[in-house]
Design an enzyme around this catalytic site. Sequence first.
Site, mmCIF file in Angstrom:
data_model
loop_
_atom_site.group_PDB
_atom_site.id
_atom_site.type_symbol
_atom_site.label_atom_id
_atom_site.label_comp_id
_atom_site.label_asym_id
_atom_site.label_seq_id
_atom_site.Cartn_x
_atom_site.Cartn_y
_atom_site.Cartn_z
ATOM 1 C CE LYS A 197 -2.932 3.188 0.530
ATOM 2 N NZ LYS A 197 -3.819 3.633 -0.510
ATOM 3 C CB CYS A 251 -3.092 9.234 -0.056
ATOM 4 S SG CYS A 251 -4.598 8.671 0.749
HETATM 5 N N1 LIG Z 1 -9.063 9.621 1.784
HETATM 6 C C1 LIG Z 1 -8.713 8.643 0.956
HETATM 7 O O1 LIG Z 1 -9.093 8.684 -0.192
HETATM 8 C C2 LIG Z 1 -7.877 7.468 1.427
HETATM 9 C C3 LIG Z 1 -7.541 6.503 0.501
HETATM 10 C C4 LIG Z 1 -6.823 5.409 0.903
HETATM 11 C C5 LIG Z 1 -6.418 5.303 2.231
HETATM 12 N N2 LIG Z 1 -6.733 6.273 3.126
HETATM 13 C C6 LIG Z 1 -6.312 6.096 4.508
HETATM 14 O O2 LIG Z 1 -7.463 5.812 5.296
HETATM 15 C C7 LIG Z 1 -7.300 6.371 6.614
HETATM 16 C C8 LIG Z 1 -8.474 7.283 6.907
HETATM 17 O O3 LIG Z 1 -8.453 8.343 5.973
HETATM 18 P P1 LIG Z 1 -9.711 9.277 5.712
HETATM 19 O O4 LIG Z 1 -9.375 10.072 4.513
HETATM 20 O O5 LIG Z 1 -10.980 8.497 5.730
HETATM 21 O O6 LIG Z 1 -9.656 10.208 7.006
HETATM 22 P P2 LIG Z 1 -10.719 11.293 7.439
HETATM 23 O O7 LIG Z 1 -9.969 12.360 8.126
HETATM 24 O O8 LIG Z 1 -11.620 11.623 6.297
HETATM 25 O O9 LIG Z 1 -11.624 10.510 8.507
HETATM 26 C C9 LIG Z 1 -11.112 9.995 9.685
HETATM 27 C C10 LIG Z 1 -12.226 10.008 10.731
HETATM 28 O O10 LIG Z 1 -11.722 9.352 11.897
HETATM 29 C C11 LIG Z 1 -12.280 10.013 13.020
HETATM 30 N N3 LIG Z 1 -11.501 9.677 14.207
HETATM 31 C C12 LIG Z 1 -10.272 10.093 14.562
HETATM 32 N N4 LIG Z 1 -9.909 9.524 15.733
HETATM 33 C C13 LIG Z 1 -10.921 8.725 16.113
HETATM 34 C C14 LIG Z 1 -11.150 7.880 17.231
HETATM 35 N N5 LIG Z 1 -10.254 7.748 18.180
HETATM 36 N N6 LIG Z 1 -12.319 7.223 17.309
HETATM 37 C C15 LIG Z 1 -13.246 7.365 16.342
HETATM 38 N N7 LIG Z 1 -13.094 8.146 15.260
HETATM 39 C C16 LIG Z 1 -11.949 8.814 15.142
HETATM 40 C C17 LIG Z 1 -12.248 11.478 12.622
HETATM 41 O O11 LIG Z 1 -13.144 12.234 13.403
HETATM 42 C C18 LIG Z 1 -12.645 11.408 11.150
HETATM 43 O O12 LIG Z 1 -14.037 11.573 10.964
HETATM 44 C C19 LIG Z 1 -5.957 7.077 6.604
HETATM 45 O O13 LIG Z 1 -4.990 6.187 7.076
HETATM 46 C C20 LIG Z 1 -5.718 7.349 5.130
HETATM 47 O O14 LIG Z 1 -4.340 7.449 4.832
HETATM 48 C C21 LIG Z 1 -7.466 7.355 2.751
#
Ligand SMILES: NC(=O)c1ccc[n+]([C@@H]2O[C@H](COP(=O)([O-])OP(=O)(O)OC[C@H]3O[C@@H](n4cnc5c(N)ncnc54)[C@H](O)[C@@H]3O)[C@@H](O)[C@H]2O)c1
Length: 399
Positions: A197, A251
């Site tokens: 990844k 990312c």
């Molecule tokens: N955004 C993308 O397109 C994408 C793609 C692939 C991988 N990722 C990975 O996925 C993961 C999440 O990314 P995202 O873009 O969805 O993040 P995001 O910021 O959109 O969402 C994360 C959510 O987690 C919540 N959160 C934080 N701490 C928490 C806790 N202790 N308990 C409950 N909720 C909690 C936040 O309030 C937020 O709503 C990251 O590791 C990112 O690198 C993201």
Amino acid sequence: MIINVIGMGHVGLPTAILLAHYGNRVIGTDNNDELIKSLVSKTKIIDDEFLRQYYFSSVGSSLFFNNVPVTAEIHIIAVPTPFNKETKKVDLNYIYNVIDQLILLNQKEFLIVVESTISPGTINHLKLKYNQVNKKISFAHSPERVMPGNTYYELINNNRTIGADNIETFNVIKNLYKEFVKGEITHTDILSAELSKVIENTFRDVNIAFANEIAIICNKLKLDASKIIEVANLHPRVNILSPGPGVGGHCIPVDPWFLVGDFPENTQLIRAAREVNDKMPEYIKLRILSISDYYNLSLNDIGLYGLTYKENVKDFRESPSFRILESFKSTHGINLKSFDPFNHEPEALDSNFLMFLKGIKLIVILVHHDHLRLNIEFIKEKMIFDTKNKIHYSHVIKL
Ligand SMILES: NC(=O)c1ccc[n+]([C@@H]2O[C@H](COP(=O)([O-])OP(=O)(O)OC[C@H]3O[C@@H](n4cnc5c(N)ncnc54)[C@H](O)[C@@H]3O)[C@@H](O)[C@H]2O)c1
């Protein structure tokens, strides 16, 4: 299955909605109370049409929300994983926080699937860290590949890799996803899933940095970088990505740092690529200054178009456009005029766009939204500096 998806963001919420739509009982957890309130009251705006439909039909019957984790057969973690600005290593505090809450639940055995992007070796580290608690915890890693703006399509159609210690665990997770994933679902060990990844996004970062360097060289040679890259890409084994004003989102500008942090001696290329891409906003600023010098423009004559980190998506995270704005503010004490269609209500969009154009002589294209394509008539008389090299009028200044 009863599934607790933790983190209702760009990844977790669409995943929770699809799992609920496809026959599971899903509890979406987030520690953002306002977000949970909007999800429960069905006032959360979900851009994708299918996800919105599924969300409305599932809430209250198969999809529920809560601000703390709950007992479940599978816990899927999709919380942020930034990098530590000093060490460059992955910052696991959000993940620790979730697991610390999970182990307090009245549940003896856990299957925890980490969807967040993590550096290679993280799950092994989590296993050791939580080995002391009196619970049986199995971990797996199912990294997510979706692209904001196309999440529904990609959740369904992308191939998925699942890192699991044994085939039984893999099958449990695979059966969950295969209800809606049409892509191939591959089993690897956890370390391989973690590394693959991270290198996917690192590959893109390095390739974009290469394209950006080519663009800078092309500018010196007075050549059109896009045309040169297009020609080079005619080679059957060459696929150079597009140059631009820098790399944003959560990312590509983040994940390569995990490798730099963990393997500082072995990541000269990866670090250099990160630095090349991080310096692009400053390069764009210098180009804007030299264009305005040459044409005797004042900074008040300049307007930046596009503030999101990519086209056609309301996502402003880590956008290079803000770095350009901040840099002008700190060196010249000026807030350059700027416009992004995603910052305006549909009713006011046209009039605000025309007002933005009225005040400027040079428009700097930082994001090539469809909105621009549809309104190209309105800008064609302006001076244009196109950092995406997508507009082909003869007077356009290219990246
Ligand atoms: N955004 C993308 O397109 C994408 C793609 C692939 C991988 N990722 C990975 O996925 C993961 C999440 O990314 P995202 O873009 O969805 O993040 P995001 O910021 O959109 O969402 C994360 C959510 O987690 C919540 N959160 C934080 N701490 C928490 C806790 N202790 N308990 C409950 N909720 C909690 C936040 O309030 C937020 O709503 C990251 O590791 C990112 O690198 C993201």
